[in-house]
Enzyme design. Structure first.
Site, PDB file in Angstrom:
ATOM      1  N   LYS A  52       0.938  -1.374   0.092  1.00  0.00           N
ATOM      2  CA  LYS A  52       0.042   0.014   0.122  1.00  0.00           C
ATOM      3  C   LYS A  52       0.725   1.458   0.059  1.00  0.00           C
ATOM      4  O   LYS A  52       0.826   2.270  -0.831  1.00  0.00           O
ATOM      5  CB  LYS A  52      -0.854  -0.152   1.303  1.00  0.00           C
ATOM      6  CG  LYS A  52      -1.953  -1.063   1.079  1.00  0.00           C
ATOM      7  CD  LYS A  52      -2.814  -1.381   2.430  1.00  0.00           C
ATOM      8  CE  LYS A  52      -3.723  -2.619   2.047  1.00  0.00           C
ATOM      9  NZ  LYS A  52      -4.548  -2.739   2.956  1.00  0.00           N
ATOM     10  N   GLN A  96      -5.036  -1.551   9.424  1.00  0.00           N
ATOM     11  CA  GLN A  96      -4.827  -2.946   8.628  1.00  0.00           C
ATOM     12  C   GLN A  96      -5.437  -3.934   9.844  1.00  0.00           C
ATOM     13  O   GLN A  96      -5.135  -4.135  11.040  1.00  0.00           O
ATOM     14  CB  GLN A  96      -3.386  -3.280   8.386  1.00  0.00           C
ATOM     15  CG  GLN A  96      -3.049  -4.654   7.595  1.00  0.00           C
ATOM     16  CD  GLN A  96      -3.683  -4.464   6.288  1.00  0.00           C
ATOM     17  OE1 GLN A  96      -3.660  -3.435   5.738  1.00  0.00           O
ATOM     18  NE2 GLN A  96      -3.907  -5.791   5.824  1.00  0.00           N
ATOM     19  N   ASP A 119     -11.403   2.374   3.378  1.00  0.00           N
ATOM     20  CA  ASP A 119     -11.731   1.088   3.431  1.00  0.00           C
ATOM     21  C   ASP A 119     -13.314   0.876   3.199  1.00  0.00           C
ATOM     22  O   ASP A 119     -13.648  -0.313   2.704  1.00  0.00           O
ATOM     23  CB  ASP A 119     -11.460   0.115   4.636  1.00  0.00           C
ATOM     24  CG  ASP A 119      -9.883  -0.319   4.700  1.00  0.00           C
ATOM     25  OD1 ASP A 119      -9.560  -0.862   3.479  1.00  0.00           O
ATOM     26  OD2 ASP A 119      -9.348  -0.100   5.709  1.00  0.00           O
TER      27      ASP A 119
HETATM   28  N1  GUN Z   1      -7.253  -7.179   5.776  1.00  0.00           N
HETATM   29  C1  GUN Z   1      -7.519  -7.586   4.724  1.00  0.00           C
HETATM   30  N2  GUN Z   1      -7.831  -7.125   3.899  1.00  0.00           N
HETATM   31  C2  GUN Z   1      -7.794  -5.725   4.138  1.00  0.00           C
HETATM   32  C3  GUN Z   1      -8.337  -4.476   3.645  1.00  0.00           C
HETATM   33  O1  GUN Z   1      -8.972  -4.446   2.674  1.00  0.00           O
HETATM   34  N3  GUN Z   1      -8.186  -3.357   4.519  1.00  0.00           N
HETATM   35  C4  GUN Z   1      -7.931  -3.504   5.867  1.00  0.00           C
HETATM   36  N4  GUN Z   1      -7.693  -2.504   6.405  1.00  0.00           N
HETATM   37  N5  GUN Z   1      -7.429  -4.715   6.367  1.00  0.00           N
HETATM   38  C5  GUN Z   1      -7.433  -5.790   5.496  1.00  0.00           C
END
Ligand code: GUN
Length: 284
Positions: A52, A96, A119
């Protein structure tokens, strides 16, 4: 059979975000900012967070990483979220998941300002998606839709089966397919006749988290198969929820793992962060 190249589609999306970002910086002097919060040292989460951050760099965003120790308390994490909510140069906040077991991820998500929730996990954003009047779409399901669009795969009237009912993927995925007029079935661990239901799907989305769960007998000839899984096989090798080698020849289209859905999740995050920045600055 055609392999859907998520890396390529993702690169195209990132290029367009990059161009828009350059314009935003030049015309308005505004640099979109994303804060990524990671708690503890889950190796998969570390890889996702690094990817990211790399994507932010590529498209020209500012990114801030907050790596907190596994022992972080709920109050400490909430305090950071509140600080980021108020930070003007941060337009998107991503915590996350999964969080260490002693932390309440629901409370943390609800603490994020909905207009910075890139998200789209906050109840306000989930509700807006249900109503079809959203600012942000959740990254993975939206990435899947973007792939279908890129390959001109129409959803309207199709039998769509989603395996998995998580808040992150399964549920919103079903909603986005419904918005595009698919006839949608959600299967899960209690579903009876799961293999039979899957074998009637024109578009099959696997988001179960079990390596090679979808076998050839579960796939209709000519189906489109989308694999959201990120699993390890018996030899510890990265694989998806779909038994790719045995399923691929039955499909019209299939996504590989890696190189399928994963990169799309990140490019949607970039799109959402740019949109958050524009909305917060009253730009279109
Ligand atoms: N963990 C697995 N996929 C995601 C996601 O798309 N966003 C976040 N914040 N955590 C995750």
């Amino acid at each position: 059979m055609k392999i859907i190249d998520g890396k390529m589609v993702s690169a195209q999306v990132k290029e367009s975000v990059k161009a828009e970002t350059a314009e935003l910086i030049e015309k308005n002097g505004i640099v979109p900012g994303l804060a990524v919060v990671i708690v503890g040292d889950d190796p998969a989460s570390r890889v996702y967070v690094n990817n990211k951050k790399k994507a932010c760099e590529l498209v020209g965003f500012k990114s801030e990483e907050y790596a907190l120790p596994a022992e972080t308390t709920q109050d400490e994490l909430l305090e950071l979220v509140h600080k980021l909510n108020d930070k003007e140069d941060i337009n998107g906040i991503l915590v996350q998941l999964p969080l260490p077991a002693h932390l309440d991820d629901k409370a943390v998500i609800e603490a994020i300002r909905p207009d910075k929730d890139v998200d789209a996990f906050h109840a306000v954003n989930v509700g807006k998606i249900m109503l079809g009047e959203y600012d942000f779409l959740p990254c993975t399901p939206a990435g899947v839709m973007e792939m279908l669009h890129a390959y001109e795969i129409s959803v309207s009237g199709k039998n769509c089966v989603v395996i998995g009912r998580s808040n992150i993927v399964g549920k919103p995925m079903a909603m986005l397919l419904l918005h595009e007029n698919g006839t949608v079935t959600i299967c899960h661990s209690r579903t009876k006749n799961l293999a039979e239901i899957c074998s009637q799907a024109d578009i099959l989305v696997a988001a179960v988290g079990k390596p090679k769960f979808v076998t050839a007998d579960m796939v209709k000839d000519g189906a489109v198969v989308i694999d959201v899984g990120m699993d390890r096989d018996e030899n510890g090798k990265l694989c998806g929820d779909v038994d790719f080698e045995n399923v691929k020849d039955k499909c019209s289209y299939i996504t590989p793992v890696p190189g399928g859905v994963g990169p799309m999740t990140i490019s949607t995050l970039m799109k959402n962060t740019l949109k958050a920045c524009k909305l917060q600055n009253n730009l279109k």
